[in-house]
Design a protein around this motif. Structure first.
Motif, PDB file in Angstrom:
ATOM      1  N   PRO A  49       0.821  -1.216   0.000  1.00  0.00           N
ATOM      2  CA  PRO A  49       0.000   0.000   0.000  1.00  0.00           C
ATOM      3  C   PRO A  49       0.851   1.261   0.000  1.00  0.00           C
ATOM      4  O   PRO A  49       1.947   1.274   0.556  1.00  0.00           O
ATOM      5  N   ARG A  51       1.789   4.647   1.371  1.00  0.00           N
ATOM      6  CA  ARG A  51       1.727   5.385   2.633  1.00  0.00           C
ATOM      7  C   ARG A  51       2.464   6.703   2.416  1.00  0.00           C
ATOM      8  O   ARG A  51       3.668   6.784   2.664  1.00  0.00           O
ATOM      9  N   GLN A  77      -3.045   5.630   1.419  1.00  0.00           N
ATOM     10  CA  GLN A  77      -3.739   5.588   2.708  1.00  0.00           C
ATOM     11  C   GLN A  77      -4.090   6.974   3.228  1.00  0.00           C
ATOM     12  O   GLN A  77      -4.503   7.110   4.376  1.00  0.00           O
ATOM     13  N   ALA A 120      -8.213   9.569  -0.892  1.00  0.00           N
ATOM     14  CA  ALA A 120      -7.846   8.178  -0.610  1.00  0.00           C
ATOM     15  C   ALA A 120      -9.130   7.367  -0.555  1.00  0.00           C
ATOM     16  O   ALA A 120      -9.824   7.345   0.454  1.00  0.00           O
TER      17      ALA A 120
END
Length: 178
Positions: A49, A51, A77, A120
């Protein structure tokens, strides 16, 4: 590197060019939190993911990076602003932004050009219509589609320019064909 950043685990990439657009992609992915190690001509990309380390990430003067990452930034995120060098801030991407909106991606731009604020939020999918003007816009949608919560159908309106590039992207995304 973009595909590797999306794949879980570590991808090993060799033989990448030292060209400026590759360096812009590298910097943007790192600012999204992707760990990328360089050992000689080998890049180790730790996918997973996004970040974000910064609120704003820049594609520099790499159009392909810009067009791919506007939609993919929705997988981060947290909200991200996707920006570019000064000359690229005059490049209209409104058709891509409309298509991303049809996919359920929340994007904002004051003038249809970068910088673009991306929420997001995983895309929902659905029926997406886009002009066949730039293969990179369509490729960006294709790269994002597997992350949608529902099926995605991309309809190209008008003539599909740069069809060989589209076929190449499709081969990359078809298991055993890349």
């Amino acid at each position: 590197m973009i595909l590797a950043s999306l794949a879980p685990g570590i991808s090993r990439i060799t033989g990448l060019s030292k060209a400026r657009h590759v360096q812009y992609t590298l910097a943007l992915l790192r600012n999204l939190g992707t760990e990328i190690e360089i050992d000689g001509d080998t890049y180790l990309v730790h996918g997973g993911p996004y970040r974000p380390l910064r609120e704003t990430v820049s594609a520099g003067s790499s159009g392909t990076t810009l067009y791919f990452m506007i939609g993919l930034a929705s997988l981060a995120q947290g909200p991200v602003v996707v920006d570019a060098h000064k000359a690229f801030r005059r490049r209209p991407v409104e058709p891509l932004l409309r298509a991303l909106g049809q996919m359920g991606v929340l994007v904002e731009s004051s003038d249809g050009c970068p910088p673009i604020r991306v929420a997001a939020q995983r895309p929902t999918g659905g029926r997406v219509q886009i002009a066949g003007t730039l293969s990179q816009w369509i490729s960006g949608l294709i790269l994002l589609a597997p992350f949608a919560t529902g099926p995605t159908v991309i309809e190209v309106q008008g003539e599909l320019n740069e069809q060989p590039y589209m076929l190449w992207v499709m081969r990359l995304l078809t298991p055993g064909q890349g």
